[in-house]
Scaffold this active site. Structure first.
Site, mmCIF file in Angstrom:
data_model
loop_
_atom_site.group_PDB
_atom_site.id
_atom_site.type_symbol
_atom_site.label_atom_id
_atom_site.label_comp_id
_atom_site.label_asym_id
_atom_site.label_seq_id
_atom_site.Cartn_x
_atom_site.Cartn_y
_atom_site.Cartn_z
ATOM 1 N N SER A 105 0.709 -1.091 0.059
ATOM 2 C CA SER A 105 -0.209 0.281 -0.160
ATOM 3 C C SER A 105 0.832 1.453 -0.270
ATOM 4 C CB SER A 105 -0.498 0.432 1.299
ATOM 5 O OG SER A 105 0.234 0.197 2.652
ATOM 6 N N THR A 113 6.141 1.957 3.355
ATOM 7 C CA THR A 113 7.291 2.379 3.414
ATOM 8 C C THR A 113 7.790 3.746 2.933
ATOM 9 O OG1 THR A 113 8.225 -0.207 4.477
ATOM 10 C CG2 THR A 113 9.408 2.320 3.405
ATOM 11 N N GLU A 144 8.074 -1.462 9.934
ATOM 12 C CA GLU A 144 7.946 -2.601 9.442
ATOM 13 C C GLU A 144 7.167 -2.736 11.714
ATOM 14 O OE1 GLU A 144 6.382 -4.888 7.982
ATOM 15 O OE2 GLU A 144 7.955 -3.895 6.275
ATOM 16 N N CYS A 196 -13.149 -8.731 -2.564
ATOM 17 C CA CYS A 196 -12.344 -9.993 -3.235
ATOM 18 C C CYS A 196 -11.677 -11.316 -2.334
ATOM 19 C CB CYS A 196 -11.002 -9.926 -3.942
ATOM 20 S SG CYS A 196 -12.534 -9.054 -4.820
#
Length: 200
Positions: free
Chosen positions: A25, A28, A94, A185
């Site tokens: 997305s 980072t 992260e 989905c």
């Protein structure tokens, strides 16, 4: 809402900014962009990441687009406090892989007048809030949720769908292990997919 064009936002001391979303997305990428701008403004910047993240580099924070910046890998969030002395801006990538003490660390840094920018997955592949991210979002001055593009239909994606076998929450991977999917989905995949290939 965070606005970098407002000098009261970018120059204000002591704040926590969280960038969250699914895999692929641009979390980072957005973290690196903000840190580079802080460096251009001649602010002293330190970037940290968990030692387990060695997908692209052991000592760099690297986006999926291969943009990078030198970082310090740390084993425990408490190490950040020891290494962030005389720093104006702290970046953490992260964040979902860190221990839950990261929340208190970020709060302490912000209380000391440091701008803290944190990027991480808000949910794991089962859509369960991931590590310290929920608490970080709660204490943040600003939360930016970024979205990937669903590989099935092209809508905005907010889920990281794992396409290989494995029930462990932490499994480092890229496009061979994960796909970004929208809600519709993702739910269809859970209902109709065959068991994932056991890669390990």
């Amino acid at each position: 809402m965070y606005n970098e064009n407002n000098p009261n936002e970018t120059q204000r001391k002591g704040r926590i900014e969280v960038i969250c979303g699914s895999m692929f997305s641009g979390k980072t990428e957005e973290l690196l962009r903000r840190l580079r701008r802080a460096k251009i403004a001649r602010q002293k910047v330190e970037i940290f990441k968990p030692v387990i993240d060695v997908r692209y580099s052991q000592e760099e924070v690297v986006s999926h687009d291969k943009n990078s910046i030198l970082s310090t890998p740390v084993e425990h969030s408490s190490n950040i406090l020891l290494l962030a002395s005389e720093v104006e801006v702290v970046g953490v990538d992260e964040a979902q892989f860190f221990d839950k003490g990261l929340t208190d660390v970020c709060q302490q840094l912000a209380d000391q007048g440091i701008r803290v920018i944190v990027a991480g997955l808000d949910m794991d592949f089962k859509r369960i809030p991931f590590g310290p991210m929920p608490a970080l979002c709660a204490i943040a001055d600003d939360v930016t949720k970024v979205h990937a593009i669903c590989v099935r239909c092209g809508s905005l994606a907010c889920y990281s769908h794992r396409i290989v076998a494995g029930e462990k929450q932490v499994m480092l991977g890229e496009m061979h292990e994960y796909q970004p999917l929208c809600r519709k989905c993702y739910l269809q995949e859970q209902l109709f997919s065959t068991p994932p290939i056991n890669k390990f």
